[in-house]
Design a protein around this motif. Structure first.
Motif, PDB file in Angstrom:
ATOM      1  N   SER A   1      15.758  -0.290  33.851  1.00 58.29           N
ATOM      2  CA  SER A   1      17.190  -0.216  34.176  1.00 58.29           C
ATOM      3  C   SER A   1      17.495   1.030  34.995  1.00 58.29           C
ATOM      4  O   SER A   1      18.234   0.966  35.993  1.00 58.29           O
ATOM      5  CB  SER A   1      18.022  -0.222  32.891  1.00 58.29           C
ATOM      6  N   LEU A   2      16.940   2.174  34.597  1.00 57.02           N
ATOM      7  CA  LEU A   2      17.152   3.414  35.351  1.00 57.02           C
ATOM      8  C   LEU A   2      16.627   3.294  36.777  1.00 57.02           C
ATOM      9  O   LEU A   2      17.292   3.707  37.736  1.00 57.02           O
ATOM     10  CB  LEU A   2      16.450   4.581  34.648  1.00 57.02           C
ATOM     11  N   ILE A   3      15.423   2.705  36.914  1.00 55.48           N
ATOM     12  CA  ILE A   3      14.813   2.577  38.236  1.00 55.48           C
ATOM     13  C   ILE A   3      15.633   1.654  39.130  1.00 55.48           C
ATOM     14  O   ILE A   3      15.918   1.968  40.298  1.00 55.48           O
ATOM     15  CB  ILE A   3      13.364   2.062  38.122  1.00 55.48           C
ATOM     16  N   PHE A   4      16.051   0.522  38.590  1.00 57.41           N
ATOM     17  CA  PHE A   4      16.822  -0.412  39.402  1.00 57.41           C
ATOM     18  C   PHE A   4      18.186   0.162  39.777  1.00 57.41           C
ATOM     19  O   PHE A   4      18.656  -0.033  40.906  1.00 57.41           O
ATOM     20  CB  PHE A   4      16.972  -1.754  38.676  1.00 57.41           C
ATOM     21  N   GLU A   5      18.828   0.872  38.868  1.00 54.74           N
ATOM     22  CA  GLU A   5      20.098   1.520  39.196  1.00 54.74           C
ATOM     23  C   GLU A   5      19.907   2.528  40.337  1.00 54.74           C
ATOM     24  O   GLU A   5      20.727   2.623  41.255  1.00 54.74           O
ATOM     25  CB  GLU A   5      20.674   2.214  37.962  1.00 54.74           C
TER      26      GLU A   5
ATOM     27  N   ASP B   1       9.003   9.880  45.741  1.00 55.41           N
ATOM     28  CA  ASP B   1       9.784  11.120  45.657  1.00 55.41           C
ATOM     29  C   ASP B   1      10.389  11.307  44.265  1.00 55.41           C
ATOM     30  O   ASP B   1      10.335  12.408  43.695  1.00 55.41           O
ATOM     31  CB  ASP B   1      10.884  11.112  46.714  1.00 55.41           C
ATOM     32  N   LEU B   2      10.955  10.240  43.702  1.00 54.10           N
ATOM     33  CA  LEU B   2      11.577  10.331  42.380  1.00 54.10           C
ATOM     34  C   LEU B   2      10.556  10.737  41.320  1.00 54.10           C
ATOM     35  O   LEU B   2      10.806  11.661  40.529  1.00 54.10           O
ATOM     36  CB  LEU B   2      12.209   8.990  41.999  1.00 54.10           C
ATOM     37  N   PHE B   3       9.418  10.069  41.293  1.00 51.79           N
ATOM     38  CA  PHE B   3       8.415  10.385  40.277  1.00 51.79           C
ATOM     39  C   PHE B   3       7.813  11.776  40.492  1.00 51.79           C
ATOM     40  O   PHE B   3       7.475  12.466  39.515  1.00 51.79           O
ATOM     41  CB  PHE B   3       7.316   9.315  40.252  1.00 51.79           C
TER      42      PHE B   3
ATOM     43  N   GLU C   1       7.605   9.330  27.133  1.00 47.37           N
ATOM     44  CA  GLU C   1       7.507  10.544  27.952  1.00 47.37           C
ATOM     45  C   GLU C   1       7.960  10.254  29.381  1.00 47.37           C
ATOM     46  O   GLU C   1       8.685  11.064  29.985  1.00 47.37           O
ATOM     47  CB  GLU C   1       6.072  11.078  27.947  1.00 47.37           C
ATOM     48  N   VAL C   2       7.537   9.116  29.928  1.00 49.04           N
ATOM     49  CA  VAL C   2       7.983   8.727  31.273  1.00 49.04           C
ATOM     50  C   VAL C   2       9.498   8.607  31.310  1.00 49.04           C
ATOM     51  O   VAL C   2      10.161   9.124  32.220  1.00 49.04           O
ATOM     52  CB  VAL C   2       7.327   7.388  31.698  1.00 49.04           C
TER      53      VAL C   2
ATOM     54  N   LYS D   1      14.903  10.645  32.889  1.00 48.42           N
ATOM     55  CA  LYS D   1      16.269  10.983  32.490  1.00 48.42           C
ATOM     56  C   LYS D   1      16.639  12.395  32.922  1.00 48.42           C
ATOM     57  O   LYS D   1      17.760  12.638  33.397  1.00 48.42           O
ATOM     58  CB  LYS D   1      16.425  10.856  30.968  1.00 48.42           C
ATOM     59  N   LYS D   2      15.696  13.323  32.803  1.00 50.05           N
ATOM     60  CA  LYS D   2      15.972  14.702  33.182  1.00 50.05           C
ATOM     61  C   LYS D   2      16.284  14.815  34.678  1.00 50.05           C
ATOM     62  O   LYS D   2      17.139  15.580  35.097  1.00 50.05           O
ATOM     63  CB  LYS D   2      14.779  15.587  32.826  1.00 50.05           C
ATOM     64  N   VAL D   3      15.555  14.017  35.467  1.00 47.69           N
ATOM     65  CA  VAL D   3      15.767  14.070  36.930  1.00 47.69           C
ATOM     66  C   VAL D   3      17.046  13.335  37.324  1.00 47.69           C
ATOM     67  O   VAL D   3      17.851  13.846  38.120  1.00 47.69           O
ATOM     68  CB  VAL D   3      14.554  13.444  37.658  1.00 47.69           C
ATOM     69  N   LEU D   4      17.251  12.155  36.753  1.00 45.46           N
ATOM     70  CA  LEU D   4      18.376  11.307  37.174  1.00 45.46           C
ATOM     71  C   LEU D   4      19.703  11.744  36.592  1.00 45.46           C
ATOM     72  O   LEU D   4      20.767  11.374  37.096  1.00 45.46           O
ATOM     73  CB  LEU D   4      18.086   9.859  36.815  1.00 45.46           C
ATOM     74  N   ASN D   5      19.652  12.511  35.503  1.00 44.70           N
ATOM     75  CA  ASN D   5      20.901  12.945  34.865  1.00 44.70           C
ATOM     76  C   ASN D   5      21.293  14.381  35.208  1.00 44.70           C
ATOM     77  O   ASN D   5      22.127  14.978  34.541  1.00 44.70           O
ATOM     78  CB  ASN D   5      20.789  12.804  33.346  1.00 44.70           C
ATOM     79  N   LYS D   6      20.679  14.937  36.255  1.00 45.24           N
ATOM     80  CA  LYS D   6      21.008  16.299  36.672  1.00 45.24           C
ATOM     81  C   LYS D   6      22.465  16.377  37.102  1.00 45.24           C
ATOM     82  O   LYS D   6      22.974  15.470  37.746  1.00 45.24           O
ATOM     83  CB  LYS D   6      20.097  16.719  37.846  1.00 45.24           C
TER      84      LYS D   6
END
Length: 237
Positions: A53-57, A162-164, A226-227, A232-237
């Motif tokens: 869900s996070l990836i598709f969003e 880039d995201l990963f 862990e993934v 979440k840490k990156v996308l919720n900045k």
């Protein structure tokens, strides 16, 4: 009443009141070797649903058309109904898995340019390799479809590499599936999780994907968690 339309290796597809919308249920099941190895893994469905869900969003925000609508529970999401191309679209940024064994290349070799492969999606035939001319001959897709599919796949690779990387992970390789909506729009479908990609830790190349299960080198759910936490840490900045 909701009806089970399809059950795969790790997901179920259910009908909804809207004929063009399906409910996906992620199961606590892991498979490898085209289903020859299978186990119930507690918590896996919940984590995969969150990751995908996070990836598709993220992809939708970056103008990638997908079938994803929204996550509706811990292990369920709503998606647009699509007619799937029977093709697995594989991109390899680093040598690993079957590529390494098939060509005698040491795992970890980074390619100067991503390797692009297609496979005919068929468990009965063990998902054989297929090239463009074969796909056209079998009328699986048109030349225009294939061009659009690879254009989107390359954009997904650039965005997710880039995201990963921001999340301290290396996107080694991944498999995508595509389909068309009722109006003919081509979209990214299925899921994106450690089930259909390889992720390695940037520091020590530790496996953070389904190879943990395939190779019996650890417990799967904590690795997937862990993934998820890193994303979440990156996308919720």
């Amino acid at each position: 009443m909701s009806e089970l339309l399809y059950e795969g290796k790790a997901k179920q597809m259910w009908s909804t009141e809207d004929e063009n919308v399906l409910r996906v249920v992620y199961m606590d099941q892991a498979t490898a070797l085209n289903g020859k190895k299978k186990d119930v893994i507690k918590g896996k469905g919940h984590v995969n649903n969150q990751i995908s869900s996070l990836i598709f969003e993220y992809l939708i925000k970056n103008d990638i058309p997908t079938h994803f609508i929204k996550k509706i529970s811990e292990n369920e999401e709503l998606v647009k109904k699509v007619k799937i191309f029977p093709l697995e679209i594989v991109t390899r940024n680093v040598a690993a898995g079957h590529f390494s064994t098939r060509y005698g290349v040491e795992e970890g070799k980074k390619f100067n340019k991503p390797v692009e492969e297609m496979y005919f999606k068929s468990d009965e035939l063990d998902d054989p390799f297929i090239n463009e001319s074969q796909a056209l001959a079998l009328e699986i897709a048109t030349k225009e479809d294939l061009n659009r599919i690879w254009d989107l796949s390359r954009k997904v690779n650039a965005l997710l590499t880039d995201l990963f990387k921001q999340a301290g992970m290396k996107l080694v390789d991944f498999k995508l599936e595509f389909g068309t909506l009722e109006d003919g729009t081509l979209v990214l479908a299925d899921e994106f999780s450690p089930d259909n990609c390889r992720l390695w830790d940037l520091e020590d190349n530790r496996h953070l994907d389904k190879d943990v299960y395939r190779r019996d080198i650890g417990d799967l759910t904590p690795v997937y968690e862990e993934v998820l936490n890193r994303l979440k840490k990156v996308l919720n900045k």
